[in-house]
Write a protein that holds these residues in place. Structure first.
Motif, PDB file in Angstrom:
ATOM      1  N   GLY A  82       0.822  -1.204   0.000  1.00 10.22           N
ATOM      2  CA  GLY A  82       0.000   0.000   0.000  1.00 10.22           C
ATOM      3  C   GLY A  82       0.856   1.254   0.000  1.00 10.22           C
ATOM      4  N   ALA A  83       1.921   1.238   0.829  1.00  8.31           N
ATOM      5  CA  ALA A  83       2.805   2.396   0.897  1.00  8.31           C
ATOM      6  C   ALA A  83       3.487   2.612  -0.456  1.00  8.31           C
ATOM      7  N   LEU A  84       3.965   1.514  -1.056  1.00 10.77           N
ATOM      8  CA  LEU A  84       4.628   1.633  -2.357  1.00 10.77           C
ATOM      9  C   LEU A  84       3.673   2.198  -3.402  1.00 10.77           C
ATOM     10  N   LEU A  85       2.453   1.656  -3.423  1.00 14.58           N
ATOM     11  CA  LEU A  85       1.499   2.092  -4.445  1.00 14.58           C
ATOM     12  C   LEU A  85       1.112   3.548  -4.260  1.00 14.58           C
ATOM     13  N   SER A  86       1.029   3.991  -3.002  1.00 15.66           N
ATOM     14  CA  SER A  86       0.612   5.376  -2.834  1.00 15.66           C
ATOM     15  C   SER A  86       1.769   6.332  -3.087  1.00 15.66           C
ATOM     16  N   GLU A  87       3.005   5.817  -2.944  1.00 13.88           N
ATOM     17  CA  GLU A  87       4.153   6.673  -3.257  1.00 13.88           C
ATOM     18  C   GLU A  87       4.367   6.779  -4.764  1.00 13.88           C
ATOM     19  N   PHE A  88       3.942   5.751  -5.486  1.00 17.06           N
ATOM     20  CA  PHE A  88       4.100   5.774  -6.939  1.00 17.06           C
ATOM     21  C   PHE A  88       2.723   5.694  -7.582  1.00 17.06           C
ATOM     22  N   PRO A  89       2.057   6.862  -7.684  1.00 21.18           N
ATOM     23  CA  PRO A  89       0.650   6.874  -8.090  1.00 21.18           C
ATOM     24  C   PRO A  89       0.405   6.256  -9.460  1.00 21.18           C
ATOM     25  N   LEU A  90       1.410   6.304 -10.328  1.00 20.29           N
ATOM     26  CA  LEU A  90       1.184   5.741 -11.660  1.00 20.29           C
ATOM     27  C   LEU A  90       0.857   4.256 -11.546  1.00 20.29           C
ATOM     28  N   PHE A  91       1.619   3.555 -10.672  1.00 21.30           N
ATOM     29  CA  PHE A  91       1.370   2.132 -10.476  1.00 21.30           C
ATOM     30  C   PHE A  91      -0.052   1.901  -9.988  1.00 21.30           C
ATOM     31  N   LEU A  92      -0.459   2.756  -9.060  1.00 22.96           N
ATOM     32  CA  LEU A  92      -1.810   2.612  -8.519  1.00 22.96           C
ATOM     33  C   LEU A  92      -2.842   2.771  -9.620  1.00 22.96           C
ATOM     34  N   ARG A  93      -2.632   3.802 -10.447  1.00 24.03           N
ATOM     35  CA  ARG A  93      -3.599   4.050 -11.510  1.00 24.03           C
ATOM     36  C   ARG A  93      -3.659   2.890 -12.482  1.00 24.03           C
ATOM     37  N   VAL A  94      -2.482   2.306 -12.753  1.00 19.57           N
ATOM     38  CA  VAL A  94      -2.448   1.204 -13.710  1.00 19.57           C
ATOM     39  C   VAL A  94      -3.031  -0.068 -13.093  1.00 19.57           C
ATOM     40  N   LEU A  95      -2.669  -0.306 -11.852  1.00 20.49           N
ATOM     41  CA  LEU A  95      -3.057  -1.585 -11.240  1.00 20.49           C
ATOM     42  C   LEU A  95      -4.453  -1.558 -10.628  1.00 20.49           C
ATOM     43  N   TYR A  96      -5.034  -0.355 -10.533  1.00 14.00           N
ATOM     44  CA  TYR A  96      -6.296  -0.234  -9.830  1.00 14.00           C
ATOM     45  C   TYR A  96      -7.379  -1.227 -10.269  1.00 14.00           C
ATOM     46  N   PRO A  97      -7.616  -1.384 -11.580  1.00  7.76           N
ATOM     47  CA  PRO A  97      -8.679  -2.322 -11.980  1.00  7.76           C
ATOM     48  C   PRO A  97      -8.436  -3.743 -11.460  1.00  7.76           C
TER      49      PRO A  97
END
Lengths: 253, 285
Positions: A82-97
């Motif tokens: 969670g910390a990694l994903l929130s620090e690198f928002p692009l990953f979050l946006r890509v992986l969100y679905p």
């Protein structure tokens, strides 16, 4: 104090009513045993020979250890990722679905698959608990870390704090209340997951015992295990709530 | 805020950013598709190059085949997916509707009776905390191997989050609003209809969102314990024959079902609660 007495009174009244109804309507023991029978089954489970298969404490320890270790691993993983994903928002946006789809999936359906991969031993059940407890912590960490007030982050930036400092001093503390919500949910789910994993494949644990007793129609035994599980999860819930109160005492409530 | 999300558990606070707005995020969306394709290609090639046994990790092509095959069977065939999907969906939705109706009605009643509520609340929390799946074998003893026991399990699972959230929602009505209504001499029914219900609705919907996921969970666990049909039954049956690609196919169906139901519910919430501040603040996130 009076309230506690009242609440206890409600409990006694309910149990009494149950006992009474069972006796009055002569409900068969296999269908609904009276509370006294459940209590007897409970005592019996604790007092029989230690080497007997259905000695309760061994099963309790087994399920509890499964739940706790899985919860710790899953929670930690959830927090880290969670910390990694929130620090690198692009990953979050890509992986969100994918996160979304995985979260909606009833993860206990993975149990048979994990059995194929890891066998019917301890590891497959542990893996299920990890998978189940992972997501609530992950999601709550992400939403907690992302909900840090932007003024605070700007303040840190104006003090030319490093990214790690901002994370450690601002983002993480303000995410803690959320993270604890996730941890509480995961804590409760960990026992659920352990029991379901034991339903699917196991030779020990409360879930296995439960299934076994239901097959041999020992309804009182089944209910006594339900009582144990309820107590376990209430204790767990209270522990986590207590920890929350002690650790994030500074948060709003 | 923390209080409000506490029963929102399983799902998704990041979904406060609506799914649609994410689909509009073109760059991320195309990357999502790209990662999916890359993942599938690597998976397929690893499976083929290292010749991993199919029962351990089937390549995506086999999973697609299994997925496709099940849908091309005749509708009533037991090897096809139609019957099983219908069973699971029926169990889940039936349990969900009854459980959440009960939850809303009882929650509304309890929140109007503060004393009773105070007495019962610790029990409700205790029941919410209890792993209710442990009741599955008991329901089988009571109601047999058929539909009833699964419907009852998902009903029980759905009931508590909705109940607790309704109570929470009705109790979160502010004093100012109540005083305003009293000062314009509104009847208690008017206060209920115009102030309390709108305040409680966002909470109730949060409960429903949890409940819809729990309902499928309940149906699946019920089918694990004992069943003759349903996706949970099919998945255990396939695990006995080591039909791993078939199991993956069912997992995909389950994920699609659950996220579909969840999205429908969020859509309804958005349409119904467009005025709510929670909703608006989440749009802004």
């Amino acid at each position: 104090m009076r309230r506690v007495l009242f609440i206890l009174g409600v409990f006694v009244a309910m149990v009494g009513l149950w006992e009474l109804l069972v006796w009055v309507f002569k409900v068969h023991v296999l269908i609904l045993p009276p509370p006294s029978k459940v209590a007897t089954a409970l005592c019996q489970g604790f007092t029989i020979d230690i080497h007997d298969w259905s000695f309760y404490p061994t099963h309790i320890v087994h399920t509890f250890v499964e739940g706790i270790i899985g919860f710790l691993v899953g929670g930690l993983l959830g927090l880290l990722i969670g910390a990694l994903l929130s620090e690198f928002p692009l990953f979050l946006r890509v992986l969100y679905p994918y996160i979304f789809a995985f979260q909606a999936l009833p993860k206990i359906a993975l149990a048979p698959l994990l059995v194929i991969w890891l066998g019917i031993g301890f590891s497959s059940r542990l893996a299920l608990v990890v998978v189940v407890t992972f997501f609530p912590v992950l999601v709550n960490s992400i939403s907690g870390l992302n909900s840090t007030k932007s003024e605070r982050i700007e303040l840190m930036r104006s003090l030319s704090a490093t990214r790690w400092q901002t994370f450690r001093m601002v983002k993480f503390p303000s995410a803690l209340p959320f993270i604890f919500v996730g941890l509480r949910l995961s804590g409760l789910l960990s026992l659920v997951a352990a029991v379901v994993a034991e339903f699917v494949g196991g030779s020990k644990g409360l879930g296995t015992l439960l299934l076994y007793m239901s097959l041999t129609m020992e309804t009182a035994g089944v209910l006594s295990i339900v009582v144990i599980l309820a107590l376990l999860s209430i204790v767990l819930y209270m522990l986590i709530t207590y920890a929350t109160r002690r650790l994030v005492f500074w948060s709003g409530k | 805020v923390v209080k409000d999300i506490c029963w929102r558990d399983t799902i998704i606070d990041i979904s406060k950013r609506s799914f649609l707005s994410l689909a509009k995020d073109k760059a991320a969306f195309s990357l999502t598709i790209l990662t999916l394709i890359m993942l599938l290609v690597t998976w397929e090639s690893i499976c083929r190059l290292l010749s991993i046994p199919v029962h351990l990790l089937p390549p995506p092509s086999l999973i697609c085949q299994a997925l496709y095959k099940g849908w091309t069977e005749p509708v009533l065939a037991r090897e096809g997916y139609y019957i099983h999907t219908f069973y699971t969906l029926f169990e889940a939705l039936f349990g969900f509707s009854i459980g959440s109706c009960f939850g809303i009605i009882l929650g509304t009643m309890l929140s109007q009776m503060p004393t009773v509520n105070k007495l019962l609340y610790p029990y409700l929390i205790a029941f919410q905390a209890t792993p209710k799946v442990a009741l599955a074998p008991l329901f089988v003893i009571w109601f047999g191997f058929g539909l009833h026991s699964k419907v009852l399990l998902s009903l029980t699972l759905c009931f508590f989050p909705v109940l607790l959230n309704s109570i929470e929602g009705f109790n979160s009505v502010g004093e100012k609003e109540k005083e305003l209504m009293a000062s314009i001499s509104a009847t208690s029914w008017q206060t209920f209809r115009l102030v309390k219900v709108p305040t409680a609705l966002p909470f109730i919907f949060a409960g429903l969102e949890v409940a819809i996921i729990y309902s499928i969970f309940g149906a699946i666990v019920g089918e694990f314990v004992s069943a003759k049909s349903g996706l949970g039954f099919l998945i255990t049956q396939r695990s006995m024959t080591l039909d791993t690609s078939g199991m993956f196919a069912i997992l995909i169906i389950l994920a699609a079902l659950a996220s579909g139901l969840y999205l429908i519910l969020t859509y309804i919430r958005r349409r119904m609660l467009f005025w709510s501040e929670l909703e608006r603040s989440s749009e802004a996130v």
